[in-house]
Design a protein around this motif. Structure first.
Motif, PDB file in Angstrom:
ATOM      1  N   ASN A  39       0.824  -1.211   0.000  1.00 16.51           N
ATOM      2  CA  ASN A  39       0.000   0.000   0.000  1.00 16.51           C
ATOM      3  C   ASN A  39       0.862   1.267   0.000  1.00 16.51           C
ATOM      4  OD1 ASN A  39       0.760  -0.481   2.671  1.00 16.51           O
ATOM      5  ND2 ASN A  39      -1.049   0.508   3.503  1.00 16.51           N
ATOM      6  N   HIS A  40       2.075   1.193   0.471  1.00 20.07           N
ATOM      7  CA  HIS A  40       2.988   2.340   0.395  1.00 20.07           C
ATOM      8  C   HIS A  40       3.626   2.456  -0.990  1.00 20.07           C
ATOM      9  CE1 HIS A  40       2.963   1.800   4.828  1.00 20.07           C
ATOM     10  NE2 HIS A  40       2.841   3.115   4.762  1.00 20.07           N
ATOM     11  N   HIS A  67       2.243   2.120  -3.909  1.00 21.51           N
ATOM     12  CA  HIS A  67       1.413   2.917  -4.818  1.00 21.51           C
ATOM     13  C   HIS A  67       1.667   4.413  -4.601  1.00 21.51           C
ATOM     14  CE1 HIS A  67      -1.911   4.203  -7.285  1.00 21.51           C
ATOM     15  NE2 HIS A  67      -2.342   4.945  -6.287  1.00 21.51           N
TER      16      HIS A  67
END
Length: 88
Positions: A25-26, A28
């Motif tokens: 998620n980081h 992106h």
């Protein structure tokens, strides 16, 4: 259309993220930031050159590498009209 500079920046950013163990998620967010910084037709203004590096730049145009000239050079970079059109 991506430039080579943009692609290299993106690839470096993703490699750093992966080696640091960041979760997907980081990744992106990092990719989006890299895309913004590597926008076509723009570059990153780096004004933290070492004395030796800026000395080579000055020598190539016949300018003495001293504190006053380094300060004038940086002031010129930051006060250039419409510079925001060329840097991210």
């Amino acid at each position: 259309m991506w430039t080579l500079k943009g692609a290299l920046l993106l690839g470096t950013a993703v490699s750093v993220a992966c080696s640091a163990g960041w979760v997907p998620n980081h990744a992106h967010e990092l990719v989006q930031t890299a895309k913004f910084l590597g926008s076509d037709g723009k570059g990153i203004l780096a004004a933290d050159e070492s004395t030796g590096t800026i000395g080579k730049r000055f020598a190539s145009i016949g300018v003495e590498n001293n504190e006053a000239n380094r300060q004038k050079y940086r002031e010129m970079l930051f006060s250039t009209t419409k510079i925001e059109e060329s840097i991210s």
